[in-house]
Write a protein that holds these residues in place. Structure first.
Motif, PDB file in Angstrom:
ATOM      1  N   PHE A 315       0.829  -1.197   0.000  1.00 37.65           N
ATOM      2  CA  PHE A 315       0.000   0.000   0.000  1.00 37.65           C
ATOM      3  C   PHE A 315       0.868   1.254   0.000  1.00 37.65           C
ATOM      4  CE2 PHE A 315      -2.264  -3.307   2.434  1.00 37.65           C
ATOM      5  CZ  PHE A 315      -3.390  -3.445   1.637  1.00 37.65           C
ATOM      6  N   ALA A 316       0.396   2.267  -0.696  1.00 37.86           N
ATOM      7  CA  ALA A 316       1.106   3.541  -0.676  1.00 37.86           C
ATOM      8  C   ALA A 316       1.034   4.174   0.706  1.00 37.86           C
ATOM      9  CB  ALA A 316       0.500   4.486  -1.720  1.00 37.86           C
ATOM     10  N   ASP A 317      -0.079   3.961   1.406  1.00 40.42           N
ATOM     11  CA  ASP A 317      -0.269   4.506   2.758  1.00 40.42           C
ATOM     12  C   ASP A 317      -0.914   3.418   3.605  1.00 40.42           C
ATOM     13  OD1 ASP A 317      -0.814   5.871   5.068  1.00 40.42           O
ATOM     14  OD2 ASP A 317      -1.866   7.540   4.119  1.00 40.42           O
ATOM     15  N   ARG A 318      -0.095   2.556   4.179  1.00 46.00           N
ATOM     16  CA  ARG A 318      -0.670   1.434   4.934  1.00 46.00           C
ATOM     17  C   ARG A 318      -1.416   1.908   6.178  1.00 46.00           C
ATOM     18  NH1 ARG A 318       4.285  -1.907   7.876  1.00 46.00           N
ATOM     19  NH2 ARG A 318       5.117  -0.196   9.137  1.00 46.00           N
ATOM     20  N   HIS A 319      -0.983   3.023   6.759  1.00 41.41           N
ATOM     21  CA  HIS A 319      -1.674   3.501   7.955  1.00 41.41           C
ATOM     22  C   HIS A 319      -3.114   3.885   7.631  1.00 41.41           C
ATOM     23  CE1 HIS A 319      -2.201   5.112  11.959  1.00 41.41           C
ATOM     24  NE2 HIS A 319      -2.729   6.201  11.431  1.00 41.41           N
TER      25      HIS A 319
END
Length: 376
Positions: A315-319
């Motif tokens: 993911f580009a932004d796992r958070h």
């Protein structure tokens, strides 16, 4: 100026280790067994604790012989390997087992080695025992690079090599053809090799345990836990099997009476109910495999898993993905390499809730995989 305690410099500003403990409907973040002990097992544990309570004015058996005998008998059934009880040791969770190993074989001027991504507590054990820490690397597919490992051992000559199998957070297991040469190489340097099998009971059919190599390698240590497959995370009981000299060395550094009478009673009672406590392992394996298939079918990269968790991404932004799942009542773990997330395997209904929540946030453009395809 206010007084500050004389904390070791390397500990200043460090936050305590720990995964988020949040009260949400679906908790899939710390690799617990979602099925509690059955009524018969719970009653036996309660009876054992009641009996222990009548003797709490006395110290417990500091060698906990009965418990070690029970663990020895369990290993013989589970792995087919006979390990005398004298070669079994236990402590308050496999965390304390690992700490004792580094207290005995690490320390100032010595080095511990592992290969990233790996269990995030290993460098903390090293730090807490003033042991040097070196992290090698795994292959892109999270497989083990034996050639790289041998070069790293040759360069740093560690006294302790820490290798989880299945690995955490990736779930990948080590083949015997990796373990044996590393044991031989470490032995020539005077070091020990620790194979951390916290998730061993979840391994797929045909994947062997390092216990099978114990007789050939006196510097091999195999650690286990009752927290995962045994559904006893709250009991805090970890253990190891190793040669007699290794166990004797740990007995030197262990604290007096480190296993309470209550802990010994709980663990011994649980071992009497091993078949029922482990009764859901096959179901959890099947649920894990369905999860892997579902995630790969959705285009996510997924690491092969022999554990009760699955590492997936990227993911580009796992958070943002983690938060999106949490907003929908599903808690997983933000851990591992950047861009990856780890989900523990729960009940069928819990895994369905995870799948639904993930699909929902993907429909909203949040959980789109960075790269389409799968990774094994």
């Amino acid at each position: 100026m206010s007084w500050l305690p004389p904390l070791r410099e390397e500990l200043r500003g460090i936050e305590p280790y720990g995964a988020p403990q949040l009260d949400v409907p679906v908790q899939l973040n710390v690799n617990e067994n979602p099925y509690p002990p059955d009524a018969d097992c719970a009653a036996d544990i309660a009876g054992a604790v009641l009996a222990a309570a009548t003797t709490l004015n006395r110290y417990p058996d500091r060698e906990f012989r009965a418990l070690r005998q029970g663990l020895s008998e369990y290993l013989a059934v589970e792995s087919g390997v006979a390990v005398p009880w004298q070669q079994v040791w236990a402590a308050n969770g496999s965390n304390e087992v690992m700490l004792q190993l580094l207290q005995a074989f690490g320390g100032p001027g010595r080095t511990a080695v592992s290969f990233a991504p790996t269990y995030s507590m290993y460098p903390e054990y090293a730090r807490d025992t003033a042991t040097g820490w070196v992290a090698g690397r795994r292959r892109e597919d999270f497989g083990f690079d034996l050639e790289h490992a041998e070069a790293l051992l040759g360069e740093h000559r560690p006294s302790v090599v820490l290798l989880p199998s299945p690995n955490n957070p990736t779930g990948t297991a080590l083949p015997p053809e990796v373990v044996a040469p590393l044991c031989a190489m470490a032995a020539a340097m005077g070091g020990v090799v620790v194979i951390d099998e916290a998730y061993a009971e979840f391994r797929r059919d045909g994947v062997p345990s390092a216990l099978e190599l114990l007789a050939e390698h006196p510097n091999l240590v195999v650690t286990r836990t009752m927290s995962k497959a045994f559904a006893l995370a709250g009991a805090r009981l970890g253990y190891l099997a190793a040669s007699q000299p290794i166990v004797d060395a740990i007995r030197v550094v262990r604290l007096p009476y480190h296993l309470s009478a209550v802990t010994q009673a709980v663990a011994s009672a649980a071992l009497r109910h091993a078949p029922s406590l482990l009764g859901k392992v096959a179901e959890l394996r099947a649920e894990r495999d369905r999860c892997v298939e579902l995630l790969r079918g959705a285009g996510y990269a997924v690491a092969d898993s022999d554990a009760n968790f699955v590492l997936f991404g990227r993911f580009a932004d796992r958070h943002a993905v983690w938060q999106g799942l949490l907003n929908r009542g599903v808690l997983i773990r933000e851990t591992g390499p950047d861009g990856w997330l780890r989900v523990s395997v729960g009940t069928a209904s819990e895994m369905a809730a995870f799948s639904t929540a993930l699909a929902d946030i993907r429909d909203n453009g949040v959980a789109t995989p960075l790269l389409e395809g799968s990774q094994s």
